[in-house]
Scaffold this active site. Structure first.
Site, PDB file in Angstrom:
ATOM      1  N   ASP A 162       1.342  -4.852   9.852  1.00  0.00           N
ATOM      2  CA  ASP A 162       0.607  -5.471   8.758  1.00  0.00           C
ATOM      3  C   ASP A 162      -0.605  -6.182   9.345  1.00  0.00           C
ATOM      4  OD1 ASP A 162       2.551  -4.587   7.106  1.00  0.00           O
ATOM      5  OD2 ASP A 162       3.344  -6.546   6.552  1.00  0.00           O
TER       6      ASP A 162
ATOM      7  N   ASP B  65       6.752   3.610  -3.514  1.00  0.00           N
ATOM      8  CA  ASP B  65       7.707   2.508  -3.454  1.00  0.00           C
ATOM      9  C   ASP B  65       8.706   2.732  -4.578  1.00  0.00           C
ATOM     10  OD1 ASP B  65       6.147   1.494  -1.435  1.00  0.00           O
ATOM     11  OD2 ASP B  65       5.224  -0.080  -2.649  1.00  0.00           O
TER      12      ASP B  65
END
Lengths: 252, 212
Positions: A11, A130
């Site tokens: 990230d 997702d």
């Protein structure tokens, strides 16, 4: 034989690796270039950067990060996070990304998948899905980190984006993400069997065996993980050694 | 200073190729160029390619680069990569287009009915990831690269040369296919050396010092 891939995911926010990386002897754990180089040395097959930069002022910083990494790390690099338009895709590829991952924008406007793959080729376009389980054997696509329902069935959506020109699917179980309980293997297998493009399993890895399970039981073509590698618990090499011991083809 | 030209006909990012070559060469000027004169004045030429072959052929011609590519392929150390390998052949199933015809043979799509792994599972297309490259002839570009070393592939089409003598490497993916071809001053590969870590950098390093 084609090797199953292991992909560490980082990230990145405003050009810095966040959520911490805890390697010994790393001078700057926040430096994406240094972290990427370390993963390359460990034998990572690809690296994925997820840009979670909140401020739109800082959005372009990821381009500089990609440029720097691509100059020094010679394995494939995927970048996702906030990719909305074909122009966004192009800019990331021009900076040195090999693949760009599209998530919410694909749900909002599926045509962007077709347009992007038409312009730059399917091999550069990853669509991130997702998914959350909503019934036995049923998963729904969510966006915004699992907050927003879309009404889309994950399996049908996977087939749809394949037909639109996606080259690969990054499949994250929102039920498992962050739990360290392992991938949702049933979901992974259902999606992998439904499409003929490669599927990357993501969400829930807490042990090296989970990675191997993603391949053997989930039939994933690649496995993605973050924290298990970042905190120095395990190296990519250890993961590959375990996978090989379990009969999985890996690049060692 | 000797010069390596990477031919840029507007199909994809060539930065990684350029950086990887710079990484393995000292005192060499690496230029990414769409200028035929620059291609012709280079000592070595890299011919990459990304995307779909019909688009690549069209863009190559739109920039007037075909004569320079043909001349370079005739006279200079020449490295074709990915679609840059496929374009050297006569014809592609992708879009049913003719290629440059330097090598006889066809560019074919992986046959759907053969995409089955040993364990019965489905092999995905594109063929994406690290696969073993089995060397079929001794060649200076294989120096210090193990037979069966893994390189990074991402493609749905592969070359099928009419002349088996030019096959420099094969890889197995449902079927054995040609991963590399070599003839005289030309070496051309389907995989991406610029994305293949050590093995890829070694191959590029071998190309930079190759004197066919």
């Amino acid at each position: 034989m084609l090797a199953k891939r292991i992909i560490p995911c980082l990230d990145v926010s405003a050009g810095r690796v966040v959520k911490g990386v805890n390697f010994v002897e790393l001078r700057d754990a926040g430096d994406p270039v240094e972290v990427a180089r370390r993963y390359d040395e460990q034998g990572a097959d690809e690296i994925t950067f997820l840009d979670i930069t909140a401020s739109s002022d800082d959005r372009n910083i990821i381009l500089h990060v990609v440029e720097q990494v691509a100059e020094q790390v010679f394995i494939p690099l995927t970048v996702g996070g906030g990719v909305r338009t074909v122009d966004d895709v192009r800019r990331l590829l021009n900076a040195g990304a090999d693949k760009v991952s599209i998530n919410t924008a694909a749900v909002n406007n599926p045509q962007v998948v077709a347009d992007a793959s038409g312009k730059v080729g399917s091999q550069c376009i990853v669509v991130a899905i997702d998914a959350k389980q909503v019934a036995p054997g049923k998963w729904e696509v969510f966006t915004h980190g699992g907050r927003n329902r879309t009404g889309l069935d994950a399996i049908e959506w996977a087939r749809r984006i394949e037909s639109l020109g996606a080259g690969e699917i990054l499949l994250t179980s929102m039920d498992r993400d962050g739990t360290k309980n392992g991938f949702d293997l049933e979901l992974t297998r259902a999606v992998s069997d439904a499409v003929s493009i490669p599927v990357i399993a993501s969400g829930g890895v807490g042990s090296l065996d989970h990675l191997a399970d993603g391949v053997t039981k989930g039939r994933a073509d690649a496995v993605l993980a973050a924290s298990i590698f970042h905190f120095g618990d395990h190296t990519v090499r250890e993961a590959k050694e375990l996978m090989r011991a379990r009969g999985i083809e890996v690049r060692l | 200073m000797s010069k390596i030209a990477i031919i840029d006909y507007g199909m994809g990012n060539l930065r990684s190729v350029a950086k990887a070559i710079e990484h393995v060469s000292d005192g060499v000027e690496v230029v990414v160029t769409a200028d035929p004169a620059e291609v012709l004045s280079a000592e070595r030429v890299v011919f990459p390619g990304q995307g779909a072959m019909p688009d690549c052929m069209r863009e190559l011609d739109a920039r007037g680069l075909r004569p320079a590519v043909l001349e370079a392929a005739r006279s200079k150390p020449f490295l074709g990569i990915c679609i840059g390998q496929q374009m050297l052949f006569e014809h592609s199933e992708e879009g049913n287009v003719p290629g440059l015809g330097i090598f006889r043979g066809e560019v074919r799509r992986f046959p759907a009915d053969k995409m089955v792994a040993a364990d019965g599972s489905r092999l995905k297309v594109p063929h994406m990831g690290w696969n073993e490259v089995w060397q079929k002839q001794a060649h200076p570009l294989w120096a210090n690269i193990e037979d069966g070393a893994r390189f990074y592939y991402v493609h749905s089409y592969y070359v099928d040369p009419a002349d088996p003598a030019i096959v420099a490497a094969t890889t197995d993916y449902g079927i054995p296919f040609t991963g590399a071809v070599a003839q005289a001053n030309i070496f051309a590969i389907q995989f991406h050396p610029e994305k293949s870590a050590h093995a890829g950098l070694q191959l590029l390093s071998n190309f930079v010092t190759w004197n066919p």
